[in-house]
Motif scaffolding. Structure first.
Motif, mmCIF file in Angstrom:
data_model
loop_
_atom_site.group_PDB
_atom_site.id
_atom_site.type_symbol
_atom_site.label_atom_id
_atom_site.label_comp_id
_atom_site.label_asym_id
_atom_site.label_seq_id
_atom_site.Cartn_x
_atom_site.Cartn_y
_atom_site.Cartn_z
ATOM 1 N N GLU A 1 -8.896 -0.953 -11.124
ATOM 2 C CA GLU A 1 -8.549 -0.437 -9.801
ATOM 3 C C GLU A 1 -9.307 0.871 -9.551
ATOM 4 O OE1 GLU A 1 -6.792 -1.232 -6.947
ATOM 5 O OE2 GLU A 1 -7.447 0.770 -6.307
ATOM 6 N N ARG A 2 -9.888 0.987 -8.355
ATOM 7 C CA ARG A 2 -10.679 2.192 -8.050
ATOM 8 C C ARG A 2 -9.812 3.437 -7.857
ATOM 9 N NH1 ARG A 2 -12.389 0.640 -1.822
ATOM 10 N NH2 ARG A 2 -10.250 0.460 -1.089
ATOM 11 N N GLU A 3 -8.567 3.263 -7.376
ATOM 12 C CA GLU A 3 -7.703 4.428 -7.164
ATOM 13 C C GLU A 3 -7.419 5.088 -8.512
ATOM 14 O OE1 GLU A 3 -6.652 5.419 -4.186
ATOM 15 O OE2 GLU A 3 -7.288 3.682 -3.020
ATOM 16 N N GLY B 1 -8.861 4.232 -11.770
ATOM 17 C CA GLY B 1 -10.083 5.029 -11.632
ATOM 18 C C GLY B 1 -11.346 4.265 -12.004
ATOM 19 N N ARG B 2 -11.299 2.921 -11.914
ATOM 20 C CA ARG B 2 -12.484 2.129 -12.260
ATOM 21 C C ARG B 2 -12.958 1.379 -11.018
ATOM 22 N NH1 ARG B 2 -14.134 1.089 -18.004
ATOM 23 N NH2 ARG B 2 -15.332 2.906 -17.454
ATOM 24 N N ARG B 3 -13.929 1.973 -10.356
ATOM 25 C CA ARG B 3 -14.479 1.374 -9.135
ATOM 26 C C ARG B 3 -15.592 0.403 -9.501
ATOM 27 N NH1 ARG B 3 -15.138 2.796 -3.580
ATOM 28 N NH2 ARG B 3 -13.908 4.672 -3.914
ATOM 29 N N PHE B 4 -15.353 -0.876 -9.227
ATOM 30 C CA PHE B 4 -16.343 -1.911 -9.535
ATOM 31 C C PHE B 4 -17.583 -1.718 -8.658
ATOM 32 C CE2 PHE B 4 -18.202 -5.926 -8.076
ATOM 33 C CZ PHE B 4 -18.570 -6.521 -9.269
ATOM 34 N N GLU B 5 -18.758 -1.805 -9.322
ATOM 35 C CA GLU B 5 -20.024 -1.704 -8.573
ATOM 36 C C GLU B 5 -20.778 -3.018 -8.583
ATOM 37 O OE1 GLU B 5 -22.167 1.046 -7.333
ATOM 38 O OE2 GLU B 5 -20.245 1.986 -6.897
ATOM 39 N N PRO C 1 -7.058 5.523 12.942
ATOM 40 C CA PRO C 1 -7.804 4.434 13.605
ATOM 41 C C PRO C 1 -7.945 3.238 12.664
ATOM 42 C CG PRO C 1 -9.312 6.148 12.831
ATOM 43 C CD PRO C 1 -7.922 6.586 12.443
ATOM 44 N N ARG C 2 -7.712 2.026 13.173
ATOM 45 C CA ARG C 2 -7.842 0.822 12.333
ATOM 46 C C ARG C 2 -8.555 -0.283 13.115
ATOM 47 N NH1 ARG C 2 -5.145 1.414 7.783
ATOM 48 N NH2 ARG C 2 -3.160 2.516 7.643
ATOM 49 N N PRO C 3 -9.878 -0.341 13.014
ATOM 50 C CA PRO C 3 -10.575 -1.486 13.634
ATOM 51 C C PRO C 3 -10.188 -2.757 12.884
ATOM 52 C CG PRO C 3 -12.114 -0.127 12.346
ATOM 53 C CD PRO C 3 -10.766 0.547 12.266
HETATM 54 C C1 FAD Z 1 -1.738 -2.882 9.803
HETATM 55 C C2 FAD Z 1 -1.589 -4.100 8.908
HETATM 56 C C3 FAD Z 1 -0.377 -4.768 8.842
HETATM 57 C C4 FAD Z 1 -0.236 -5.915 8.037
HETATM 58 N N1 FAD Z 1 0.965 -6.571 8.018
HETATM 59 C C5 FAD Z 1 1.092 -7.699 7.275
HETATM 60 C C6 FAD Z 1 2.344 -8.434 7.221
HETATM 61 O O1 FAD Z 1 3.359 -8.055 7.833
HETATM 62 N N2 FAD Z 1 2.409 -9.548 6.455
HETATM 63 C C7 FAD Z 1 1.322 -10.004 5.746
HETATM 64 O O2 FAD Z 1 1.429 -11.055 5.072
HETATM 65 N N3 FAD Z 1 0.138 -9.331 5.756
HETATM 66 C C8 FAD Z 1 0.002 -8.200 6.492
HETATM 67 N N4 FAD Z 1 -1.187 -7.535 6.502
HETATM 68 C C9 FAD Z 1 -2.302 -8.036 5.674
HETATM 69 C C10 FAD Z 1 -2.120 -7.598 4.219
HETATM 70 O O3 FAD Z 1 -1.986 -6.206 4.166
HETATM 71 C C11 FAD Z 1 -3.306 -8.025 3.359
HETATM 72 O O4 FAD Z 1 -3.629 -9.355 3.641
HETATM 73 C C12 FAD Z 1 -2.977 -7.894 1.855
HETATM 74 O O5 FAD Z 1 -2.722 -6.553 1.506
HETATM 75 C C13 FAD Z 1 -4.129 -8.409 1.009
HETATM 76 O O6 FAD Z 1 -3.856 -8.199 -0.353
HETATM 77 P P1 FAD Z 1 -5.046 -8.147 -1.395
HETATM 78 O O7 FAD Z 1 -4.384 -8.026 -2.740
HETATM 79 O O8 FAD Z 1 -6.001 -9.227 -1.146
HETATM 80 O O9 FAD Z 1 -5.850 -6.811 -1.029
HETATM 81 P P2 FAD Z 1 -5.390 -5.296 -0.947
HETATM 82 O O10 FAD Z 1 -3.918 -5.175 -0.812
HETATM 83 O O11 FAD Z 1 -6.248 -4.664 0.088
HETATM 84 O O12 FAD Z 1 -5.791 -4.701 -2.376
HETATM 85 C C14 FAD Z 1 -7.132 -4.539 -2.764
HETATM 86 C C15 FAD Z 1 -7.171 -3.545 -3.919
HETATM 87 O O13 FAD Z 1 -8.491 -3.502 -4.436
HETATM 88 C C16 FAD Z 1 -8.879 -2.161 -4.666
HETATM 89 N N5 FAD Z 1 -10.342 -2.105 -4.603
HETATM 90 C C17 FAD Z 1 -11.131 -2.251 -3.503
HETATM 91 N N6 FAD Z 1 -12.430 -2.140 -3.832
HETATM 92 C C18 FAD Z 1 -12.462 -1.921 -5.182
HETATM 93 C C19 FAD Z 1 -13.521 -1.731 -6.114
HETATM 94 N N7 FAD Z 1 -14.835 -1.727 -5.740
HETATM 95 N N8 FAD Z 1 -13.203 -1.538 -7.441
HETATM 96 C C20 FAD Z 1 -11.891 -1.534 -7.842
HETATM 97 N N9 FAD Z 1 -10.849 -1.692 -6.981
HETATM 98 C C21 FAD Z 1 -11.135 -1.902 -5.669
HETATM 99 C C22 FAD Z 1 -8.183 -1.398 -3.549
HETATM 100 O O14 FAD Z 1 -8.065 -0.014 -3.828
HETATM 101 C C23 FAD Z 1 -6.830 -2.125 -3.486
HETATM 102 O O15 FAD Z 1 -5.894 -1.557 -4.397
HETATM 103 C C24 FAD Z 1 -1.346 -6.387 7.280
HETATM 104 C C25 FAD Z 1 -2.567 -5.696 7.338
HETATM 105 C C26 FAD Z 1 -2.698 -4.567 8.145
HETATM 106 C C27 FAD Z 1 -4.036 -3.857 8.223
#
Ligand code: FAD
Length: 371
Positions: A30-32, A122-126, A270-272
């Motif tokens: 995890e990068r965080e 603290g491990r950001r994948f590249e 802001p969230r595009p």
């Molecule tokens: C405003 C909003 C509201 C939402 N509401 C809902 C809802 O009500 N219900 C629902 O089902 N979904 C909802 N979603 C969608 C949902 O948040 C996502 O689909 C879900 O979090 C995806 O989970 P994930 O594990 O794929 O990715 P994420 O939860 O994004 O996790 C990805 C992780 O990877 C880490 N990471 C990224 N790049 C790297 C790297 N290079 N190296 C190491 N670590 C890395 C990040 O730090 C993060 O911890 C919402 C989204 C938004 C934006």
């Protein structure tokens, strides 16, 4: 076999948990820098047949019930002039079909269910090549199977496909009212215990009560350009001025909605909104796969987190069922995942179209009450 999961989001952690209960080790990168490094965002509705099914497979459904909020299923749907179109209050004995859970609580539940050493912070994948992962800090680690669970801006995705998220024409500004029961009881009453949606004319306002008493407010602007948030004159660096500008942008709506915006604190984000093409697939490739937003980023209408959780569970179960044949497990997982998430993507796109339509409130009402 060394399984490396990139990303400690909901999908990556669920996968690690299912592997753990099946006696298979995996490492999550995890990068965080730590679990508390970043605020985790608002509430998620966790569906019985997808997100809850995943938590059941992970042996966590009882713990989930302790953090699930039944009343979070409440819904109020209004039009911009203040007309109430629909009000659904959840009875105390209603089934937990789609309870809300705080995203931070859900992530903590998953993290607490794993051994400490399972997540490397603290491990950001590249990049990855020749069985080695490379991290931004210069370090590396071996892998046999790499699972990209690294969310919307996945870096692992490029190993499998050239597809990139594209802007949907929707831009969102997130705000929030802290401790609403104490600070603004009148607005607390207006929003209620769950979701409050005002839909119409290419703009929408949604407010959502969180477990900690905060109400998150999302203002959406549909049919807007990718750079709209940068060019529309909302001064994000000056929260009071930004709120004033946003009130202005909703100046033709009922004044109670302006009151909601005015009560917000200095969080103005802001969230595009971007998505991947619906039905994205890639040729099955030994040693690499994706799950969650990395594989199928959808509009935020309630499917993404549920799909990410179920992806994690089903990939974990497939790997447990084919312990000596990871490529077969990945192929089986991808076949099901492509089909299931394409259907969820189509449904999400349909809802997104409704939200962007000129009479979104009435159309959403018809969606909830067909016939
Ligand atoms: C405003 C909003 C509201 C939402 N509401 C809902 C809802 O009500 N219900 C629902 O089902 N979904 C909802 N979603 C969608 C949902 O948040 C996502 O689909 C879900 O979090 C995806 O989970 P994930 O594990 O794929 O990715 P994420 O939860 O994004 O996790 C990805 C992780 O990877 C880490 N990471 C990224 N790049 C790297 C790297 N290079 N190296 C190491 N670590 C890395 C990040 O730090 C993060 O911890 C919402 C989204 C938004 C934006």
């Amino acid at each position: 076999m060394t399984i490396a999961i990139v990303g400690a989001g909901l999908g990556g952690l669920l996968l690690a948990r299912v592997l753990h209960v099946n006696g298979i080790d995996a490492v999550v990168y995890e990068r965080e820098p730590s679990r508390g490094a970043r605020a985790q965002g608002g509430m998620l509705d966790v569906h019985l047949e997808t997100g809850q099914r995943a938590l059941r497979e992970a042996g966590l459904i009882d713990r989930f019930h302790t953090i699930a909020r039944r009343a979070g299923q409440d819904l109020r749907l209004l039009e911009p002039d203040g007309t109430l179109l629909l009000r659904e209050d959840t009875p105390d004995d209603a089934p937990l079909d789609r309870p809300e859970a705080d995203r931070a609580d859900l992530r903590d539940l998953l993290l607490d269910s794993l051994p400490d050493h399972a997540v490397r912070w603290g491990r950001r994948f590249e990049s990855a090549a020749d069985g080695l992962l490379h991290f931004a800090d210069g370090g590396s680690a071996p892998y046999d199977l790499l699972v990209g669970a690294d969310g919307a801006d996945s870096r692992v995705r490029a190993l499998l496909t050239d597809a990139r998220p594209a802007h949907t024409g929707q831009n969102v500004v997130e705000l929030g009212i802290p401790d609403i029961d104490r600070t603004h009881p009148d607005l607390a009453e207006m929003v209620g215990r769950g979701n409050y949606w005002v839909l119409g004319d290419g703009r929408s306002l949604s407010a959502q009560r969180n477990g900690d008493g905060r109400v998150r407010v999302y203002l959406s602007f549909h049919h807007t350009a990718e750079d709209w948030l940068a060019t529309n004159g909302i001064p994000f660096g000056d929260p009071a001025a930004a709120r004033a500008r946003l009130i202005d942008l909703f100046g033709d709506w009922h004044p109670r909605f302006a009151a909601l915006i005015a009560a917000c604190d200095d969080t103005v984000l802001p969230r595009p909104i971007t998505t991947l093409p619906v039905g994205l697939t890639w040729p099955s490739t030994p040693g690499v796969t994706l799950l969650g937003d990395a594989a199928h980023l959808m509009p935020p209408v309630g499917q993404g987190a549920n799909m990410a959780l179920l992806d994690g569970a089903l990939l974990g179960l497939a790997l447990a069922a084919h312990r000596d044949d990871a490529p077969a497990a990945v192929a089986e997982y991808e076949r099901e995942m492509f089909e299931r998430t394409a259907a969820a993507g189509r449904l999400s796109a349909r809802i997104q179209d409704v939200l962007a339509s000129p009479d979104a409130g009435r159309q959403m009402l018809a969606f909830f009450q067909p016939g």
